[in-house]
Write an enzyme that holds these catalytic residues in place. Sequence first.
Site: not given
Ligand code: GLV
Ligand code: GLV
Length: 319
Positions: A155-157, A237-238, A267, A285-286
């Site tokens: 994705g974007r990240i 991510a999660r 968490e 989670h920062i």
């Molecule tokens: C942070 O974890 C977000 O999803 O923005």
């Molecule tokens: C979230 O912003 C993604 O698309 O990775």
Amino acid sequence: MPKVFITRQIPDKGINLLKDKGWDVSVGPEDKISREDLLEGVKGVDAILSVLTEKIDKEVMEAAGKQLKIIANYAVGYNNIDVDEAKRREIVVTNTPGVLTESVAEHTIAFLFAIAERIVEADKFIRAGKYKAWGPKMLLGADIQGKTLGIVGLGRIGSAVAQRMQDGFDVKIIYYDLKRNEELEEKFGMEYRELDDLLKEADFVSLHTALTDETRHLINAEKLALMKPSAYLINTARGPIIDEAALVEVLKEKKIAGAALDVFEKEPELMPGLTELENVVLTPHIASATLGTRDKMAEMAANNIIAVLEGNEPLNPVK
Ligand code: GLV
Ligand code: GLV
């Protein structure tokens, strides 16, 4: 007068945008809000600005009442919201995509360097008074240049991490996603792999998928067993994307070289054993927590509420 409930203290920029409208805005506590206070706070509001520690489910929507029009999440991930239930009730759900891409990508890259260069271990070593003499084999790290980075979720990240690592550090990039993206493959000189192949080949594996039913425990014991003993796993991510108990096992047994985690399965609870391991770097989670980014997230969430309550289309609807 429209009523807005913000579940936690967020940066003033976002709160002020809403207050400047002259609306009735109440804001929850600095720390995690209790379920009772959440259910009380949402009563009769037109908009909820939620953060990811709050589960926004049917009970919350019901407690709010029929006039609730929008739930604006202060996060890009929205697995804390029952989006299907919101849809049934014709409540708009929005998130904050784009504005946190660079911060999360930068945190991911900081993690890659921290774990490979053993920065945290080395810092602890010095603080513990163990630096008695320079050593030719002291705290040897992993090479980065020429290695392969596997991006799971383009994705974007994921793309931002790929681009930066490719441009800056001469790293080979492979990726897995449900959809191939030939344009980005060409742009970043990147190759597609099936997930299992990526896990077998990558020296660094970095997770960038959303948390869904399909990605829960995507990285389980079986998948971890495919990774090289010299490989590192990074998660910004999660948490539940990884089976954390299985991860602790493989790290204990040194079946992979290490892990860097910003998110955790339960968490803020951590899997027993995780903090005893030397080959992990942990942050709470920062990844998106920079001053600039958090201001932008607050503004974006507020602007979504403003759009919807003024009768316009939401700027960042999730579906
Ligand atoms: C942070 O974890 C977000 O999803 O923005
Ligand atoms: C979230 O912003 C993604 O698309 O990775």
